[in-house]
Write an enzyme that holds these catalytic residues in place. Structure first.
Site, PDB file in Angstrom:
ATOM      1  N   HIS A  84      -2.531 -17.610  -9.819  1.00  0.00           N
ATOM      2  CA  HIS A  84      -1.316 -17.064  -9.209  1.00  0.00           C
ATOM      3  C   HIS A  84      -0.780 -18.073  -8.194  1.00  0.00           C
ATOM      4  O   HIS A  84      -1.028 -17.970  -7.002  1.00  0.00           O
ATOM      5  CB  HIS A  84      -1.665 -15.742  -8.523  1.00  0.00           C
ATOM      6  CG  HIS A  84      -0.465 -15.041  -7.961  1.00  0.00           C
ATOM      7  ND1 HIS A  84       0.635 -14.724  -8.712  1.00  0.00           N
ATOM      8  CD2 HIS A  84      -0.200 -14.589  -6.708  1.00  0.00           C
ATOM      9  CE1 HIS A  84       1.519 -14.108  -7.948  1.00  0.00           C
ATOM     10  NE2 HIS A  84       1.042 -14.022  -6.730  1.00  0.00           N
TER      11      HIS A  84
ATOM     12  N   THR B 107      -4.741  -8.832  -2.809  1.00  0.00           N
ATOM     13  CA  THR B 107      -4.698  -9.723  -1.643  1.00  0.00           C
ATOM     14  C   THR B 107      -4.708 -11.198  -2.063  1.00  0.00           C
ATOM     15  O   THR B 107      -5.459 -11.590  -2.962  1.00  0.00           O
ATOM     16  CB  THR B 107      -5.931  -9.425  -0.746  1.00  0.00           C
ATOM     17  OG1 THR B 107      -5.938  -8.037  -0.451  1.00  0.00           O
ATOM     18  CG2 THR B 107      -5.900 -10.236   0.539  1.00  0.00           C
ATOM     19  N   ASN B 108      -3.910 -12.003  -1.389  1.00  0.00           N
ATOM     20  CA  ASN B 108      -3.829 -13.444  -1.666  1.00  0.00           C
ATOM     21  C   ASN B 108      -4.751 -14.266  -0.769  1.00  0.00           C
ATOM     22  O   ASN B 108      -5.079 -13.808   0.323  1.00  0.00           O
ATOM     23  CB  ASN B 108      -2.385 -13.916  -1.425  1.00  0.00           C
ATOM     24  CG  ASN B 108      -1.540 -13.805  -2.691  1.00  0.00           C
ATOM     25  OD1 ASN B 108      -2.009 -14.085  -3.783  1.00  0.00           O
ATOM     26  ND2 ASN B 108      -0.297 -13.410  -2.503  1.00  0.00           N
TER      27      ASN B 108
ATOM     28  N   GLY C 283       0.812  -1.215   0.000  1.00  0.00           N
ATOM     29  CA  GLY C 283       0.000   0.000   0.000  1.00  0.00           C
ATOM     30  C   GLY C 283       0.845   1.265   0.000  1.00  0.00           C
ATOM     31  O   GLY C 283       0.556   2.228  -0.726  1.00  0.00           O
TER      32      GLY C 283
ATOM     33  N   ARG D  20      -0.032 -19.648  -0.423  1.00  0.00           N
ATOM     34  CA  ARG D  20      -1.000 -18.548  -0.517  1.00  0.00           C
ATOM     35  C   ARG D  20      -2.362 -19.011   0.007  1.00  0.00           C
ATOM     36  O   ARG D  20      -3.092 -18.245   0.620  1.00  0.00           O
ATOM     37  CB  ARG D  20      -1.120 -18.067  -1.965  1.00  0.00           C
ATOM     38  CG  ARG D  20       0.178 -17.435  -2.485  1.00  0.00           C
ATOM     39  CD  ARG D  20       0.052 -17.042  -3.948  1.00  0.00           C
ATOM     40  NE  ARG D  20       1.263 -16.421  -4.461  1.00  0.00           N
ATOM     41  CZ  ARG D  20       2.249 -17.093  -5.055  1.00  0.00           C
ATOM     42  NH1 ARG D  20       2.188 -18.398  -5.184  1.00  0.00           N
ATOM     43  NH2 ARG D  20       3.314 -16.454  -5.508  1.00  0.00           N
TER      44      ARG D  20
END
Ligand code: A3D
Length: 310
Positions: free
Chosen positions: A177, A121-122, A14, A90
């Protein structure tokens, strides 16, 4: 009037997002974190305002924990959530980050219902799906950042291996991902030369494996937390394409409704990002082995998404 960029989550990624958005004069910036971290968010915002005279940018940057402050945002980038620690997958983040995404989705739906939303976000493919389901936003307005980073890693490793400019390496990485993502050497070029004409099979296989494991390589090196510079740049590239209608074609986690045989899942596919958000998904004609690899990653994403129960 300046554009407005809302950054939900003011941690490692961020704060870099805020710096990049300021340096690129993309608009005014709101850095939102949980109430317990409102003051650090305010501090980071103030620090960035004080960087402006040398950074040579004009932007109003504020920190907050109040969703009212993101009202009217043009772009929302969500990094709120726990990052991986060494030894974690993750998917281990699913339960904790689903709770966080549920709160974030409610806040964004209430205060910035028109924003183009980029989720970081994961576990990414499940979190972007959850955000989409929970907000009910149109599919062109919600996208996950993963392929842009995975492709950046693939390009960087090729340039490092061959000793060439990364600017001349073009290629793409499809799929979810995770370690089953699908780099596409067959479609990768270096200054227009096919990769498989200037690199050996051993080199290509090694670079593809490194790309699939690149996030984990960084997590191991850091010891605590995950990558943040490169994920931030990747998300900013997507945001910029939307805000400036640059019409970049970037691999993104987009909602597929039949493309690549996928129905109702967010999967990393080449997307055109323009003023209307995700304007188009490009379907590449894949070879049989590539199709098989894509099917495998789709299966992994489907399983994680199922666990969200959404
Ligand atoms: P970190 O530095 O911990 O920052 C996350 C921030 O989110 C913290 O400041 C938290 O206080 C904040 N937060 C937590 N709950 C909320 C909430 N309900 N509302 C608002 N803010 C909240 O993590 P990071 O910035 O390194 O990573 C953020 C996320 O990105 C993690 O889930 C990572 O796994 C993920 N990530 C994804 C990629 C991809 O390529 C998809 C790459 C790297 C990291």
């Amino acid at each position: 009037m300046r554009k407005k960029i809302a950054l939900i989550g003011g941690g490692q990624i961020g704060q870099i997002l805020a710096m990049l958005a300021a340096q690129k004069e993309m608009g005014d910036i709101v850095l939102l974190d949980i109430p317990e971290l409102e003051n650090p968010a305010k501090g980071k915002a103030l620090d960035l305002m004080e960087m402006a005279p040398h950074g040579n940018y004009d932007a109003n940057i504020v920190g907050t924990s109040d969703y009212k402050d993101i009202e009217g945002a043009d772009v929302v980038i969500v990094t709120a959530g726990k990052p991986r620690q060494a030894g974690m997958t993750r998917e281990d983040l699913l339960a904790v980050n689903l709770q966080i995404i549920t709160q974030v989705a409610a806040g964004v739906k209430q205060s910035a219902p028109k924003a183009f939303c980029i989720i970081v976000t994961n576990p990414l493919d499940a979190m972007v799906y959850a955000f989409y389901k929970l907000t009910g936003f149109p599919k062109n307005q919600v996208v996950g950042m993963a392929g842009a980073l995975d492709t950046a890693r693939w390009r960087a490793f090729i340039a490092m291996e061959l000793g060439v400019s990364v600017a001349d390496v073009a290629g793409t990485v499809l799929g979810g991902h995770g370690p089953d993502m699908v780099p596409l050497p067959r479609l990768t070029t270096v200054g227009g030369v096919p990769l498989n004409e200037i690199a050996t099979k051993e080199q290509i296989d090694r670079l593809a494996t490194r790309t699939r494991e690149a996030g984990t390589e960084i997590v191991k090196l850091f010891g605590k937390g995950s990558a943040f510079f490169s994920p931030a740049w990747s998300a900013i590239t997507m945001a910029e394409s939307y805000l400036k209608n640059k019409r970049r074609i970037l691999p993104c986690a987009a909602l597929c409704e039949g493309e690549y045989g996928v129905k109702g899942l967010f999967i990393g596919v080449p997307c055109l990002i323009g003023a209307k958000g995700i304007e188009k998904i490009f379907e590449i004609k894949l070879a049989d082995d590539e199709k098989a690899m894509l099917q495998k990653t789709i299966g992994v994403v489907a399983k994680t998404v199922e666990e969200t129960k959404l």
